[in-house]
Design an enzyme around this catalytic site. Structure first.
Site, short mmCIF file in Angstrom:
data_model
loop_
_atom_site.label_atom_id
_atom_site.label_comp_id
_atom_site.label_asym_id
_atom_site.label_seq_id
_atom_site.Cartn_x
_atom_site.Cartn_y
_atom_site.Cartn_z
N HIS A 34 0.88 -1.18 0.00
CA HIS A 34 0.00 0.00 0.00
C HIS A 34 0.91 1.22 0.00
CE1 HIS A 34 -3.05 2.94 1.25
NE2 HIS A 34 -2.13 3.37 2.11
N CYS A 102 -4.79 1.64 -4.18
CA CYS A 102 -4.01 2.76 -3.66
C CYS A 102 -2.82 3.08 -4.54
CB CYS A 102 -3.55 2.44 -2.24
SG CYS A 102 -2.67 0.86 -2.12
#
Length: 670
Positions: A34, A102
């Site tokens: 992420h 993301c």
């Protein structure tokens, strides 16, 4: 004046990927990454919409790594305006762990701020994961996790076993769920959003449409889908709005599902992120434009809002990617008309006579001192509860009394009876066990017994009788062959009746016994020599069992075609099932060649061979070449001729059997 731009990197798996990835995928994957962008004193990331917090204060905690992405000459107001433009596209409902995540967002932001991209080990992770067999097998499940369910839709099933053990599947499921939960967790501490932003879902699409905004994610998308359709659109394009509902319906009808092959569908809005640059790479200059990809290569392009042409090209793409089995285009009406119902042995003898016979064997036996039950206790159960149950199910109804209500065996009785069966198998010689096997043969016609069999492999009588049957059917002494004949015959009939319920038939063909051995393998070791046995009744029972096993497999293939489900080597059972088909086909061809007396045996064996061949995913690679070497066509066709393949004038007498032989040899063995 310039401002530094940082990339904060987190591991959504909290170290699980690094520990388990090699075991699950055969490749080292150090994290499920992420990322967020840190610029102008704030950390910006995508999950439940676009979120903003103080650097290092998000729910992800401290970053695992901080990367320097250069500097930007843009001011903060310009960046905030850019985020406001993205808010309509990076919404909560569009999040996808692989395609629109993301990292898609940060890659767009980095491109806007600096003209660069995030590191390849982060942006290429989905491609790396999906290029592994395990990753590819989980792709439909991951897609389903992020698909808004249609009204009344069934819940998403867990990841399927893609060649790994059950524990691997559990670990993969835990890893995916942990990553998905961490990625989609709502930011609550220090939370802020660009002006006018809402993290609420705005897209009600039920189909698996992937939102693409940059080249890395697009490359991952087309590489991870055998067939892919890309819709290049823009908000200012009226024809795009006209054709979009058609595209959405096609994604629902033709998209990849957990158990169905299909195409990947992607939507690329030229006004979002670096999608305009992506369009330029493929020469897209007008919207709507649809590009079609097969195995990562562009194969077709459609410009304009032509719904008919769009649907035609999607169907053509799927035909190229997943061509139907060649047997679907061959007319085989006789084979198709064959019943897929199992052949069962339902005739009931006089229950009292069978129990009396078994009791005499018990009285004559030298009873083991270690036996958990006494002879009297065993006889009491058999002549009491077991006899009462069997009589209630198999005593003929009185004239005019109507159809009786058949009782189901209670679990307590089955457990007690199974324990007694284990004791008798240890106490009695093989030749004295056939009355007991015959009683279980009748019980197997009870659906409740089938369900119990499938759920209690450590206790059920099949696992108790199989070792005895394996030794007796391979007897080399003529005396033993004759002495054990009744046991072998009733054991084969028992196994045939095991196909009377879906639960027990699935266990026989796909399950394991208490020792971890595949039940199908043990059954096959008994079946194959029985097909060549000198006793005609044993050959008939063996042919029935072979038919039942092949019909079970054929039914699954037909159901898959009728429902559009995925059906290939892996979904059919992998290499083990392919090897079983080869072994069975070889044994059946030999048995057909040797059988020159019993026409019913030939009928069942030819039908069995037809089921093994028709729609088999390994027909071209394994079955077909084997059958050619075995000269199967000539062996089967010889049954139509006297002397060469049959003992009576003119070969096979029954018209339906002759017709079946002719169709099999002319259509599937040609």
């Amino acid at each position: 004046m310039t401002t530094p731009v940082k990339l904060y990197v987190y591991d959504l798996s909290n170290g699980m990927a690094k520990q388990l990835s090699r075991q699950l995928t055969g490749r080292q994957i150090d994290g499920i990454w992420h990322t967020s962008v840190v610029v102008f004193g704030k950390e910006v990331f995508y999950g439940q919409g676009i979120s903003i917090t103080e650097p290092g204060k998000s729910h992800h905690g401290a970053p695992l790594e901080i990367l320097d992405m250069g500097e930007t000459s843009l001011d903060e107001d310009t960046f905030d305006e850019y985020l406001s433009e993205l808010k309509e596209h990076y919404t909560a409902d569009k999040y996808h762990l692989l395609e629109f995540n993301c990292n898609s967002f940060t890659n767009d932001c980095i491109g806007f701020l600096t003209g660069g991209t995030i590191p390849s080990y982060i942006k290429d992770l989905p491609t790396d994961f999906l290029s592994t067999p395990f990753g590819a097998s989980l792709r439909p499940t991951i897609d389903a996790m992020y698909r808004r369910p249609a009204p009344g839709a069934a819940p998403v099933p867990p990841p399927t076993n893609a060649g790994q053990g059950p524990m691997d599947v559990q670990m993969a499921g835990a890893l995916l769920q942990a990553a998905a939960a961490m990625a989609s967790q709502q930011q609550t501490s220090g939370y802020a959003q660009p002006s006018g932003h809402s993290s609420q879902a705005t897209n009600a699409i039920a189909g698996p449409i992937h939102i693409i905004t940059n080249a890395p994610n697009f490359n991952s998308f087309i590489k991870s889908h055998k067939a892919a359709v890309a819709f290049f659109t823009s908000q200012t394009c009226p024809p795009c709005r006209m054709i979009e509902p058609v595209f959405e319906r096609l994604s629902e009808e033709k998209g990849v599902q957990v158990d169905r092959d299909g195409a990947g569908f992607a939507k690329i809005d030229l006004g979002v992120g670096s999608a305009n640059m992506l369009a330029g790479q493929y020469g897209v200059r007008a919207t709507p434009t649809f590009l079609f990809f097969l195995n990562g290569e562009k194969v077709e392009e459609v410009k304009g809002a032509d719904a008919g042409e769009l649907r035609t090209q999607v169907d053509l793409l799927l035909f190229q990617a997943y061509p139907p089995h060649p047997h679907t285009s061959i007319a085989t009406p006789t084979i198709k008309a064959l019943s897929l119902n199992p052949i069962l042995f339902t005739q009931a003898p006089a229950i009292d006579t069978v129990v009396t016979k078994l009791s005499s064997f018990i009285d004559a036996a030298t009873w083991p001192t270690s036996a958990p039950q006494t002879q009297a206790d065993v006889k009491k159960l058999l002549s009491g509860e077991v006899t009462t149950y069997l009589k209630a199910r198999f005593t003929p109804a009185t004239p005019g009394g109507g159809k009786p209500s058949l009782p189901s065996a209670p679990i307590t009785l089955l457990n007690s009876w199974s324990a007694v069966t284990q004791t008798l198998v240890n106490a009695l010689p093989i030749e004295s066990l056939f009355p007991l096997v015959d009683m279980w043969r009748l019980a197997f016609l009870d659906p409740a017994v089938g369900n119990w069999i499938a759920s209690s492999p450590a206790m059920n009588p099949i696992t108790v009788f199989l070792p005895k049957a394996l030794s007796s059917i391979h007897a080399t002494s003529p005396t033993d062959t004759k002495r054990w004949r009744n046991f072998n015959l009733t054991a084969l009939r028992l196994l045939s009746n095991g196909f009377s319920s879906r639960a027990s038939s699935n266990w026989l063909m796909s399950g394991n016994n208490s020792s971890g051995t595949r039940v199908r393998d043990n059954v096959t070791q008994i079946l194959v020599p029985s097909l060549l046995h000198e006793d005609a009744a044993i050959r008939t029972a063996a042919a029935s069992l072979a038919f039942n096993a092949a019909a079970w497999l054929q039914k699954k293939r037909v159901d898959a075609i009728q429902t559009g489900r995925r059906w290939n080597v892996d979904t059919e059972g992998g290499d083990e099932m392919a090897e079983w088909q080869v072994e069975m086909a070889s044994a059946v061809v030999e048995a057909i060649g040797r059988e020159k007396e019993n026409e019913e045996v030939v009928h069942r064996l030819v039908a069995c061979l037809a089921f093994l061949i028709r729609l088999s995913p390994v027909h071209d690679t394994q079955l077909g070449p084997l059958l050619e070497v075995l000269q199967a066509k000539e062996v089967v066709r010889a049954k139509l001729v006297k002397g060469e393949g049959w003992n009576t004038d003119g070969g096979l007498a029954k018209k339906d059997v002759r017709k079946l032989v002719e169709e099999l040899t002319n259509k599937l063995l040609s």
